[in-house]
Write a protein that holds these residues in place. Structure first.
Motif, short mmCIF file in Angstrom:
data_model
loop_
_atom_site.label_atom_id
_atom_site.label_comp_id
_atom_site.label_asym_id
_atom_site.label_seq_id
_atom_site.Cartn_x
_atom_site.Cartn_y
_atom_site.Cartn_z
N GLY A 1 -30.67 -4.54 133.88
CA GLY A 1 -31.60 -5.41 132.97
C GLY A 1 -31.33 -5.08 131.60
N PHE A 2 -31.11 -3.82 131.25
CA PHE A 2 -30.79 -3.60 129.76
C PHE A 2 -29.40 -4.41 129.37
CE2 PHE A 2 -27.62 -0.73 127.54
CZ PHE A 2 -28.18 -0.75 126.34
N VAL A 3 -28.48 -4.08 130.31
CA VAL A 3 -27.02 -4.82 129.91
C VAL A 3 -27.25 -6.28 129.88
CG1 VAL A 3 -24.88 -5.21 130.84
CG2 VAL A 3 -25.72 -2.84 130.76
N GLY A 4 -28.01 -6.81 130.94
CA GLY A 4 -28.02 -8.32 130.96
C GLY A 4 -28.81 -8.89 129.68
N HIS A 5 -29.91 -8.11 129.37
CA HIS A 5 -30.90 -8.77 128.34
C HIS A 5 -30.29 -8.52 126.89
CE1 HIS A 5 -34.02 -10.59 130.25
NE2 HIS A 5 -34.30 -9.58 131.10
N VAL A 6 -29.28 -7.39 126.82
CA VAL A 6 -28.91 -6.94 125.34
C VAL A 6 -27.59 -7.69 125.23
CG1 VAL A 6 -28.18 -5.15 123.96
CG2 VAL A 6 -30.22 -4.95 125.08
N PHE A 7 -26.63 -7.60 126.20
CA PHE A 7 -25.39 -8.01 125.98
C PHE A 7 -24.91 -9.45 126.48
CE2 PHE A 7 -25.09 -3.49 126.15
CZ PHE A 7 -24.78 -3.13 124.73
N PHE A 8 -25.78 -9.86 127.47
CA PHE A 8 -25.60 -11.37 128.14
C PHE A 8 -27.00 -12.19 127.97
CE2 PHE A 8 -22.80 -8.28 129.98
CZ PHE A 8 -21.51 -8.89 129.76
N ALA A 9 -27.64 -12.00 126.98
CA ALA A 9 -29.03 -12.65 126.64
C ALA A 9 -28.86 -14.05 127.38
CB ALA A 9 -29.23 -12.50 125.15
N GLU A 10 -28.01 -14.84 126.97
CA GLU A 10 -27.87 -16.30 127.36
C GLU A 10 -28.13 -16.47 128.62
OE1 GLU A 10 -27.88 -19.23 125.18
OE2 GLU A 10 -28.04 -18.18 123.29
N ASN B 1 -36.03 -1.77 129.42
CA ASN B 1 -35.40 -1.57 130.72
C ASN B 1 -34.46 -0.24 130.66
OD1 ASN B 1 -35.73 -3.60 133.18
ND2 ASN B 1 -35.21 -5.12 131.39
N LEU B 2 -33.73 -0.07 129.57
CA LEU B 2 -33.08 1.06 129.43
C LEU B 2 -33.70 2.28 129.61
CD1 LEU B 2 -30.61 2.60 128.41
CD2 LEU B 2 -31.13 2.17 126.08
N GLY B 3 -34.97 2.37 128.98
CA GLY B 3 -35.92 3.71 128.93
C GLY B 3 -36.45 3.81 130.16
N ILE B 4 -36.70 2.72 131.06
CA ILE B 4 -37.18 2.85 132.39
C ILE B 4 -36.09 3.37 133.28
CG2 ILE B 4 -37.99 1.60 134.56
CD1 ILE B 4 -39.90 -0.23 132.39
N GLY B 5 -34.67 2.79 133.14
CA GLY B 5 -33.76 2.94 133.77
C GLY B 5 -33.18 4.39 133.95
N LEU B 6 -33.28 4.71 132.58
CA LEU B 6 -32.85 6.25 132.38
C LEU B 6 -33.89 7.21 132.89
CD1 LEU B 6 -31.56 5.97 128.57
CD2 LEU B 6 -30.10 6.55 130.95
#
Length: 165
Positions: free
Chosen positions: A53-62, A83-88
């Protein structure tokens, strides 16, 4: 991918936990089985999906916004950071057997994922948004994941020294 990823993470968690229990030998200890399932839920549906979710929303937002049926928004960066915080946290909780830490991850997951799930339901009811990232498996795992953590932690509490068969 938005449709399949939550399903794959849950299947991988169940298979990994089942494999660990199978390798343990007989008799199967309930507490061990619960621990393995909790560990792999924290690692995969919480940890890896959080990083996804972190990667998707931050790097592939569109692309992420389109999969949810939304327009891209600057708030996606904040969602990605959550998402990053929850994932870690989930990944740490998978290996750190602290009940308190795992409970805290469950509370945060319920707040964020449960809130996201409610948001998906509101979008479905209000706008008819049936996009895969809104009404697909992610909707169900938004509720299933934190509730499973709480259920397993509760079961674990009653499994000490064989109190539950």
């Amino acid at each position: 991918m938005v449709f399949w990823f939550p399903i794959l993470m849950w299947l991988a968690a169940i298979v990994a936990a089942g494999s660990a229990v199978w390798r343990m030998g007989r008799p199967i200890r309930t507490g061990f089985a619960i621990e393995q399932l909790l560990r792999y839920i924290l690692l995969l549906p919480v940890g890896i999906m959080g990083l996804w979710g972190f990667v998707g929303h931050v790097f592939f937002a569109e692309q992420s916004a389109a999969a949810i049926g939304w327009a891209a928004s600057p708030f996606q960066f904040e969602v990605g950071m959550a998402n990053l915080g929850i994932g870690l946290g989930g990944m740490i909780g998978a290996f750190l057997r602290s009940r308190g830490f795992r409970l805290a991850i469950g509370v945060v997951a319920l707040g964020f994922l449960g809130g996201a799930g409610l948001g998906h339901l509101i979008q479905i009811a209000g706008t008819g948004n049936m996009a895969a990232g809104n009404a697909g498996p992610i909707l169900y795992t938004d509720f299933l994941t934190p509730l499973s953590i709480f259920a397993l932690l509760l079961m674990q509490r009653f499994t000490r020294e064989g109190t539950v068969p």
